[in-house]
Design a protein around this motif. Structure first.
Motif, PDB file in Angstrom:
ATOM      1  N   ASN A 186       0.814  -1.222   0.000  1.00  0.00           N
ATOM      2  CA  ASN A 186       0.000   0.000   0.000  1.00  0.00           C
ATOM      3  C   ASN A 186       0.848   1.273   0.000  1.00  0.00           C
ATOM      4  OD1 ASN A 186       0.781   0.118   2.736  1.00  0.00           O
ATOM      5  ND2 ASN A 186      -0.990  -1.115   3.335  1.00  0.00           N
ATOM      6  N   ILE A 195      -5.921   5.119   7.878  1.00  0.00           N
ATOM      7  CA  ILE A 195      -6.418   4.622   6.586  1.00  0.00           C
ATOM      8  C   ILE A 195      -5.545   5.113   5.416  1.00  0.00           C
ATOM      9  CG2 ILE A 195      -8.830   4.169   7.191  1.00  0.00           C
ATOM     10  CD1 ILE A 195      -7.829   7.444   5.577  1.00  0.00           C
ATOM     11  N   TYR A 253      -5.256   2.678   2.752  1.00  0.00           N
ATOM     12  CA  TYR A 253      -6.494   2.008   2.358  1.00  0.00           C
ATOM     13  C   TYR A 253      -6.993   2.362   0.954  1.00  0.00           C
ATOM     14  CZ  TYR A 253      -7.672  -0.267   6.802  1.00  0.00           C
ATOM     15  OH  TYR A 253      -7.701  -1.099   7.901  1.00  0.00           O
ATOM     16  N   LYS A 279      -5.135  -2.676  -0.853  1.00  0.00           N
ATOM     17  CA  LYS A 279      -5.743  -3.804  -0.132  1.00  0.00           C
ATOM     18  C   LYS A 279      -5.631  -5.077  -0.974  1.00  0.00           C
ATOM     19  CE  LYS A 279      -7.981  -2.172   3.558  1.00  0.00           C
ATOM     20  NZ  LYS A 279      -8.139  -2.875   4.803  1.00  0.00           N
ATOM     21  N   ARG A 316     -12.585   2.266  10.290  1.00  0.00           N
ATOM     22  CA  ARG A 316     -11.644   1.551   9.420  1.00  0.00           C
ATOM     23  C   ARG A 316     -12.369   0.451   8.652  1.00  0.00           C
ATOM     24  NH1 ARG A 316      -6.604  -0.600  11.525  1.00  0.00           N
ATOM     25  NH2 ARG A 316      -5.672   0.402   9.735  1.00  0.00           N
ATOM     26  N   HIS A 352     -14.581   1.857   5.928  1.00  0.00           N
ATOM     27  CA  HIS A 352     -13.942   2.822   5.027  1.00  0.00           C
ATOM     28  C   HIS A 352     -14.301   2.511   3.581  1.00  0.00           C
ATOM     29  CE1 HIS A 352     -10.658   4.890   2.866  1.00  0.00           C
ATOM     30  NE2 HIS A 352     -10.940   5.794   3.766  1.00  0.00           N
ATOM     31  N   HIS A 356     -13.482   2.185   0.246  1.00  0.00           N
ATOM     32  CA  HIS A 356     -12.139   2.096  -0.321  1.00  0.00           C
ATOM     33  C   HIS A 356     -11.953   3.087  -1.443  1.00  0.00           C
ATOM     34  CE1 HIS A 356     -11.044  -1.087   2.227  1.00  0.00           C
ATOM     35  NE2 HIS A 356     -12.079  -1.805   1.864  1.00  0.00           N
TER      36      HIS A 356
END
Ligand SMILES: NC(=O)C1=CN([C@@H]2O[C@H](COP(=O)(O)OP(=O)(O)OC[C@H]3O[C@@H](n4cnc5c(N)ncnc54)[C@H](O)[C@@H]3O)[C@@H](O)[C@H]2O)C=CC1
Ligand SMILES: O=C(O)C(=O)[C@H](O)COP(=O)(O)O
Length: 380
Positions: A92, A256, A259, A264, A341, A344, A346
């Motif tokens: 990430n 995040i 994220y 992910k 979280r 969230h 994405h």
């Protein structure tokens, strides 16, 4: 084969169902009882994998963490037990780099000023620090790197010492792992004394680990020096940030920064590849097939792209103001922090959005802005 997996790790079903039965669990409250008959354990940063958790898990052959950080894993214990371990280095990094860039554009906008022209100091020049540097450099900003470990290893980039970075940079962006021992330990790297050396009007952003900054000292500093502007994605004592700190911070998000949907997917996919290797099986799935197409494609018909246009482009893939607003409503409890979280939405990385110019003349000013967007990571 029994696979125990964090319920908040996307794409586990798609990638791991072929290996056996999957049991989804809450990673924060996972118990030894729940993992005792697992062959494979897939976790995120919220699960402490140590002797206490996996002592009784005698069949366990692989622990995978879909994260860059490994501070939640007792790697030595896994090694002693002969259990294979893999995290997902770099998965990430692009998301974190883009997060830092977008967050600083948002901050500039909120303060009625510009990010353009600022010197950005990056502490920790590994995957996420380098991804952030790529965005800042694409936008034409001067970047200073501090990474004494990479420097000693002979990395060919130019490095500066932390004190020099703090003295010269207008923005300080933190990208180090959390380490408690050694000459380069990062626990409270920014303690009260160091925070006080920040030059007037510095912007400080932390999207690595909360404890890299002494959060109590940060409160004191902010109370005394409101010229320092702070963006925090990570907090000392997660999932319970210190309540007094939140109102003092310009942008606040619940861990995040990494994220993106792509980040992910890459994380889970890297663990899938490792399990295939361990089982000496061909990896048949593809990462691209996991990602849904992005809804938009953007044509620019402007000859120049000022900072507010750029921010609008960024908000098409990620509007950080939403996360900040939700965080302030519900960070007060650990359930709130974790729920933010879990739920969230994405976001996508810049690469999900293809941009092109409506202006045909390849030598017009517009070609420079398109090239800048492509260098940031937008697709052609
Ligand atoms: N907020 C979020 O969602 C995310 C947070 N992270 C955190 O960010 C950390 C960094 O990630 P990556 O850049 O991918 O790791 P990395 O391992 O690729 O790079 C970290 C760099 O920090 C350097 N470093 C270590 N101690 C240092 C010190 N005292 N001063 C300066 N440099 C130092 C290392 O030499 C290394 O080059 C992870 O360990 C993780 O804790 C990572 C991904 C997402
Ligand atoms: O990769 C890391 O390291 C991180 O900090 C992750 O982005 C955190 O995500 P979760 O594993 O907690 O979902």
């Amino acid at each position: 084969m029994k696979i125990v997996a964090d319920e908040n790790m996307p794409y586990v079903e798609e990638l791991f169902a072929e290996f056996g039965q999957i049991e989804f669990v809450n990673g924060r409250t996972l118990t030894a009882e729940q993992v005792k008959d697992a062959d494979v354990l897939l976790v995120r940063s919220v699960t402490k994998v140590n002797q206490a958790l996996i002592d009784q898990a005698t069949k366990l052959i692989f622990v995978g963490s879909a994260t860059i950080g490994t501070d939640h894993i007792d790697v030595d214990y896994l090694q002693q037990r002969g259990i294979e371990f893999s995290n997902a280095p770099g998965c990430n990094a692009t998301a974190v780099g883009e997060f830092a860039f977008i967050a600083l554009l948002e901050l500039a906008k909120r303060l009625g000023t510009q990010l353009k022209g600022k010197i950005v100091g990056i502490v920790g020049a590994g995957n996420t620090g380098t991804a952030a540097a790529k965005c800042f450099e694409a936008y034409g900003l001067q970047v200073l790197l501090c990474d004494p470990i990479k420097q000693a290893e002979g990395d060919s980039r130019l490095f500066v010492a932390l004190d020099e970075l703090i003295a010269k940079a207008d923005v300080v962006s933190l990208h180090v792992p959390i380490t408690k021992v050694g000459p380069h330990k990062t626990w409270y790297l920014f303690d009260g004394a160091r925070l006080n050396t920040l030059k007037p009007n510095t912007w400080l952003i932390n999207c690595c680990r909360g404890e890299v900054i002494d959060n109590h000292a940060l409160i004191k500093m902010k109370q005394a020096r409101n010229d320092i502007k702070v963006i925090l994605d990570v907090w000392e004592g997660e999932p319970n940030p210190i309540a007094d700190l939140v109102p003092l911070v310009e942008f606040a998000t619940p861990h995040i920064a990494g994220y993106s949907l792509e980040g992910k997917a890459r994380g889970t996919f890297m663990l899938y590849q490792t399990l295939c290797r361990i089982l000496q099986q061909q990896a048949t799935k593809s990462l691209v097939d996991l990602l849904p197409p992005f809804e938009f494609q953007q044509s620019l018909n402007t000859a120049s792209l000022d900072e507010s246009h750029l921010l609008k482009m960024c908000r098409l893939v990620f509007d950080l103001r939403d996360d900040d607003a939700l965080f302030r409503q519900s960070f007060h409890t650990s359930a709130g922090f974790d729920l933010l979280r879990k739920q969230h939405t994405h976001r996508r990385e810049f690469s999900a959005l293809a941009v092109n110019s409506c202006i045909d003349n390849a030598f017009s000013a517009s070609s420079d802005c398109i090239k800048m967007l492509w260098s940031l990571g937008y697709s052609q």
